[in-house]
Design a protein around this motif. Structure first.
Motif, PDB file in Angstrom:
ATOM      1  N   GLN A 129      -0.868   4.319   7.132  1.00 33.70           N
ATOM      2  CA  GLN A 129      -1.557   5.145   8.131  1.00 33.70           C
ATOM      3  C   GLN A 129      -2.260   6.318   7.469  1.00 33.70           C
ATOM      4  N   VAL A 130      -3.513   6.511   7.841  1.00 33.21           N
ATOM      5  CA  VAL A 130      -4.278   7.684   7.442  1.00 33.21           C
ATOM      6  C   VAL A 130      -4.707   8.412   8.711  1.00 33.21           C
ATOM      7  N   TYR A 138      -5.576  -1.310   5.256  1.00 37.52           N
ATOM      8  CA  TYR A 138      -4.949  -2.505   4.731  1.00 37.52           C
ATOM      9  C   TYR A 138      -5.580  -2.907   3.407  1.00 37.52           C
ATOM     10  N   CYS A 139      -4.747  -3.274   2.477  1.00 37.55           N
ATOM     11  CA  CYS A 139      -5.171  -3.828   1.198  1.00 37.55           C
ATOM     12  C   CYS A 139      -5.255  -5.346   1.344  1.00 37.55           C
ATOM     13  N   GLU A 196       0.830  -1.203   0.000  1.00 31.43           N
ATOM     14  CA  GLU A 196       0.000   0.000   0.000  1.00 31.43           C
ATOM     15  C   GLU A 196       0.864   1.252   0.000  1.00 31.43           C
ATOM     16  N   SER A 197       0.284   2.340  -0.490  1.00 31.36           N
ATOM     17  CA  SER A 197       0.931   3.647  -0.432  1.00 31.36           C
ATOM     18  C   SER A 197      -0.142   4.718  -0.484  1.00 31.36           C
ATOM     19  N   GLY A 198       0.250   5.956  -0.163  1.00 33.18           N
ATOM     20  CA  GLY A 198      -0.676   7.072  -0.290  1.00 33.18           C
ATOM     21  C   GLY A 198      -1.268   7.577   1.005  1.00 33.18           C
ATOM     22  N   LEU A 208      -5.438   6.207  -1.791  1.00 29.41           N
ATOM     23  CA  LEU A 208      -4.561   5.093  -1.465  1.00 29.41           C
ATOM     24  C   LEU A 208      -4.382   4.213  -2.691  1.00 29.41           C
ATOM     25  N   SER A 209      -3.193   3.640  -2.805  1.00 27.79           N
ATOM     26  CA  SER A 209      -2.904   2.690  -3.880  1.00 27.79           C
ATOM     27  C   SER A 209      -2.439   1.375  -3.267  1.00 27.79           C
TER      28      SER A 209
END
Length: 124
Positions: free
Chosen positions: A119-120, A95-96, A6-8, A20-21
């Motif tokens: 984390q967001v 989480y993806c 994950e990223s973003g 998020l990606s």
């Protein structure tokens, strides 16, 4: 198994947006359903959204309906979560996940693959 990254994630003010990606590798991306879960401090992990392998079917948890949009680009082996009108209650680790069907994703992906989380944080 599928490897997911994950990223973003990041810090944003209430009312703001983040995307998020989730990049996937290790298995044919187009054969799997995918989704997002989140876990806030002191709370259980909860389902956020899911998408079928083709992208034609999407599902959302009630708290995010109308604000979040899940999508995927099979050519790039990547899934996205566009989050708009963010609220402090959206603060969590996101989480993806990948699993055989949207049903198994939404049921908790017990035998699926999980990313490490991003984390967001939404400030008020």
């Amino acid at each position: 198994q599928v490897q997911l990254v994950e990223s973003g994630g990041g810090l944003v003010q209430a009312g703001g947006s983040l995307r998020l990606s989730c990049a996937a590798s290790g298995r044919t991306f187009t054969t799997i359903a995918m989704g997002w879960f989140r876990q806030a401090p002191g709370k259980e992990r909860e389902f956020v959204a899911a998408i079928s392998w083709s992208g034609s079917s999407t599902f959302y948890a009630d708290p995010v309906k109308g604000r979040f949009t899940i999508s995927r680009d099979n050519a790039k082996n990547t899934m996205y979560l566009q989050m708009n009108s963010l609220k402090p209650d959206d603060t969590a680790v996101y989480y993806c996940v990948a699993d055989e069907t949207t049903r198994t994703v939404m049921s908790g992906a017990r035998f699926g693959s999980w990313g490490q989380g991003t984390q967001v944080t939404v400030s008020s």
